[in-house]
Design a protein around this motif. Sequence first.
Motif, PDB file in Angstrom:
ATOM      1  N   SER A  26      40.492 -35.206  83.121  1.00 58.56           N
ATOM      2  CA  SER A  26      41.585 -35.491  84.053  1.00 58.56           C
ATOM      3  C   SER A  26      41.215 -35.086  85.473  1.00 58.56           C
ATOM      4  O   SER A  26      41.539 -35.788  86.437  1.00 58.56           O
ATOM      5  CB  SER A  26      42.853 -34.745  83.618  1.00 58.56           C
ATOM      6  OG  SER A  26      43.290 -35.173  82.355  1.00 58.56           O
ATOM      7  N   VAL A  27      40.530 -33.942  85.609  1.00 56.09           N
ATOM      8  CA  VAL A  27      40.051 -33.493  86.921  1.00 56.09           C
ATOM      9  C   VAL A  27      39.107 -34.538  87.515  1.00 56.09           C
ATOM     10  O   VAL A  27      39.229 -34.928  88.685  1.00 56.09           O
ATOM     11  CB  VAL A  27      39.330 -32.130  86.806  1.00 56.09           C
ATOM     12  CG1 VAL A  27      38.640 -31.766  88.119  1.00 56.09           C
ATOM     13  CG2 VAL A  27      40.310 -31.039  86.395  1.00 56.09           C
ATOM     14  N   GLN A  28      38.168 -35.019  86.689  1.00 52.18           N
ATOM     15  CA  GLN A  28      37.188 -35.992  87.172  1.00 52.18           C
ATOM     16  C   GLN A  28      37.846 -37.315  87.553  1.00 52.18           C
ATOM     17  O   GLN A  28      37.447 -37.958  88.537  1.00 52.18           O
ATOM     18  CB  GLN A  28      36.118 -36.227  86.093  1.00 52.18           C
ATOM     19  CG  GLN A  28      34.990 -37.145  86.524  1.00 52.18           C
ATOM     20  CD  GLN A  28      34.194 -36.592  87.696  1.00 52.18           C
ATOM     21  OE1 GLN A  28      33.963 -35.389  87.787  1.00 52.18           O
ATOM     22  NE2 GLN A  28      33.790 -37.466  88.606  1.00 52.18           N
ATOM     23  N   ILE A  29      38.846 -37.735  86.799  1.00 51.10           N
ATOM     24  CA  ILE A  29      39.527 -38.998  87.105  1.00 51.10           C
ATOM     25  C   ILE A  29      40.249 -38.912  88.441  1.00 51.10           C
ATOM     26  O   ILE A  29      40.255 -39.875  89.225  1.00 51.10           O
ATOM     27  CB  ILE A  29      40.496 -39.378  85.962  1.00 51.10           C
ATOM     28  CG1 ILE A  29      39.690 -39.846  84.751  1.00 51.10           C
ATOM     29  CG2 ILE A  29      41.482 -40.459  86.402  1.00 51.10           C
ATOM     30  CD1 ILE A  29      40.511 -40.100  83.514  1.00 51.10           C
ATOM     31  N   GLY A  79      46.271 -44.856  82.185  1.00 52.15           N
ATOM     32  CA  GLY A  79      46.061 -44.377  80.825  1.00 52.15           C
ATOM     33  C   GLY A  79      45.814 -42.888  80.685  1.00 52.15           C
ATOM     34  O   GLY A  79      45.516 -42.413  79.585  1.00 52.15           O
ATOM     35  N   THR A  80      45.926 -42.111  81.766  1.00 52.33           N
ATOM     36  CA  THR A  80      45.609 -40.682  81.718  1.00 52.33           C
ATOM     37  C   THR A  80      46.830 -39.839  82.082  1.00 52.33           C
ATOM     38  O   THR A  80      47.475 -40.078  83.102  1.00 52.33           O
ATOM     39  CB  THR A  80      44.459 -40.339  82.690  1.00 52.33           C
ATOM     40  OG1 THR A  80      43.334 -41.172  82.394  1.00 52.33           O
ATOM     41  CG2 THR A  80      44.052 -38.874  82.560  1.00 52.33           C
ATOM     42  N   ALA A  81      47.130 -38.847  81.254  1.00 56.59           N
ATOM     43  CA  ALA A  81      48.234 -37.921  81.538  1.00 56.59           C
ATOM     44  C   ALA A  81      47.754 -36.846  82.511  1.00 56.59           C
ATOM     45  O   ALA A  81      46.804 -36.119  82.214  1.00 56.59           O
ATOM     46  CB  ALA A  81      48.718 -37.274  80.236  1.00 56.59           C
ATOM     47  N   ALA A 115      34.525 -25.170  87.392  1.00 56.25           N
ATOM     48  CA  ALA A 115      33.265 -25.728  86.903  1.00 56.25           C
ATOM     49  C   ALA A 115      33.284 -27.252  86.965  1.00 56.25           C
ATOM     50  O   ALA A 115      32.309 -27.884  87.386  1.00 56.25           O
ATOM     51  CB  ALA A 115      33.005 -25.261  85.476  1.00 56.25           C
ATOM     52  N   ALA A 116      34.411 -27.861  86.562  1.00 59.50           N
ATOM     53  CA  ALA A 116      34.521 -29.326  86.588  1.00 59.50           C
ATOM     54  C   ALA A 116      34.416 -29.853  88.014  1.00 59.50           C
ATOM     55  O   ALA A 116      33.779 -30.888  88.262  1.00 59.50           O
ATOM     56  CB  ALA A 116      35.848 -29.757  85.958  1.00 59.50           C
ATOM     57  N   GLN A 174      50.871 -30.022  88.691  1.00 66.47           N
ATOM     58  CA  GLN A 174      50.103 -28.845  89.126  1.00 66.47           C
ATOM     59  C   GLN A 174      48.614 -29.185  89.234  1.00 66.47           C
ATOM     60  O   GLN A 174      47.963 -28.835  90.220  1.00 66.47           O
ATOM     61  CB  GLN A 174      50.295 -27.692  88.151  1.00 66.47           C
ATOM     62  CG  GLN A 174      49.510 -26.437  88.549  1.00 66.47           C
ATOM     63  CD  GLN A 174      49.650 -25.317  87.525  1.00 66.47           C
ATOM     64  OE1 GLN A 174      50.115 -25.533  86.423  1.00 66.47           O
ATOM     65  NE2 GLN A 174      49.221 -24.121  87.905  1.00 66.47           N
ATOM     66  N   LEU A 175      48.101 -29.872  88.227  1.00 63.96           N
ATOM     67  CA  LEU A 175      46.694 -30.274  88.253  1.00 63.96           C
ATOM     68  C   LEU A 175      46.431 -31.196  89.435  1.00 63.96           C
ATOM     69  O   LEU A 175      45.436 -31.023  90.157  1.00 63.96           O
ATOM     70  CB  LEU A 175      46.326 -30.986  86.940  1.00 63.96           C
ATOM     71  CG  LEU A 175      44.897 -31.532  86.846  1.00 63.96           C
ATOM     72  CD1 LEU A 175      43.888 -30.400  86.817  1.00 63.96           C
ATOM     73  CD2 LEU A 175      44.735 -32.424  85.623  1.00 63.96           C
TER      74      LEU A 175
END
Length: 309
Positions: free
Chosen positions: A127-130, A55-57, A256-257, A61-62
Motif C-alpha cells: 500500500s505504501v508503494q502504491i 483495488g487497494t485499501a 524501510a518501505a 493515516q497511511l
Amino acid sequence: MDIFLHILWNNVLPLSVIISLGIILHRIFNLDIKTLSKLNFYLFSPAIIFELLYGTAISLQLFGQVMLFFVLFMLAQYALLEAVIRLRKYDGGKKAAMRNSVLFYNSANYGIPINQLAFSANAYTLSVQILIMMMQSLVPNTYGIYNVNAHKADWREIRKVILSMPVIYVIPLAFLMRWLHVPLPEFLSISVGYLSNAFIGTALFTLGVQLGSMNGMLTRKLALDVGIASALRLLAGPLLAWGVVLLLHLDGMMSAALIVSSAVPTSLSSVLLAVEFDNEKDFASQTVLISTALSIVTVTMVIYLLRVS
C-alpha cells in the motif's frame, strides 16, 4: 547474492528483453515514437493507476504519512539537484531533463516487484508503494510537463497540456469510487485490466525505440551528465529518504518501505516526457538505461543494509 540474482533475473533482464525488442524493431521498421508516447500518456498509464488505486485499501493515516514523507523527500532531492545544476551550469533544456531524471523514479514496474521481494508480499508495504507510485505518476504529468516546457512556452500553453492529461482526473475518480463503494461493471473492469497490463511493456518498448533512434556514440560530456544523474538517483535518493524517515520518526516497516521505494532507478516517464516534448531525448534514455543497470548493485545493497529480506 540471492537478492542480487533475483533482481537481475526477475527485474533487470525482463526489462532488457523488451527494450532490446524496441531497438531492433525500430531499426527494421523506423517506428513512430510519438504515437507510442501518446499511447502511454493518454491510455495505458491512466489505466494502471486507476486499477491499483481502485483495488487497494488505504487508510487515511497511511495516506497522510506517506504524503508528508513524499513532499519532504521531493523537496530534499530538489534542493540537492539545484545545487548540482548551478555547479554544472546547465541550460534550460538540460536543466529540465536533469530534474526529471532524478526526481522521477521507477515506482511502478520496478518499484512494486522490488517491494514484493524485499517485504515478502506484505500488504501494508505494498500500500505504501502504491501511494508512492500514484504520486510518481501525478508529478510527471503536472510539474514534469511544466518543467520541460517552461523555457520554451508560456504558462497558458503549458496549462492546457497539463489539463489534457487523464491521470490528474483518474486519481481522484479512483479514490472517490472506492470510498463510495461504486462497483465497476465487469466489462469495464476487464477493459481496464487489459489496458493496465499493456502499460509496462509499451513504456519499455518506447524506451527501446528511442535508444534505437540514437545516432553515433555518447560524448564524454553526455556520459558524465548521465553518471551524475544516476548517482543522484541511486545513491543520494535512499540517503535522503533515510534522513526524512528519521526526521518524521516513522515506524520500522513503513520507513524501510519508503527507503526501498526511493532507491529505484530513473522512471520511464522521464523518457516519455523527453520524447513527447522533444527535450534531451538521448540524455533521458541513457539515464534510464544506465541507472537501471547500476541498480542491480545499489538496490541490493539498500535492501541488505535495511535487513528486510
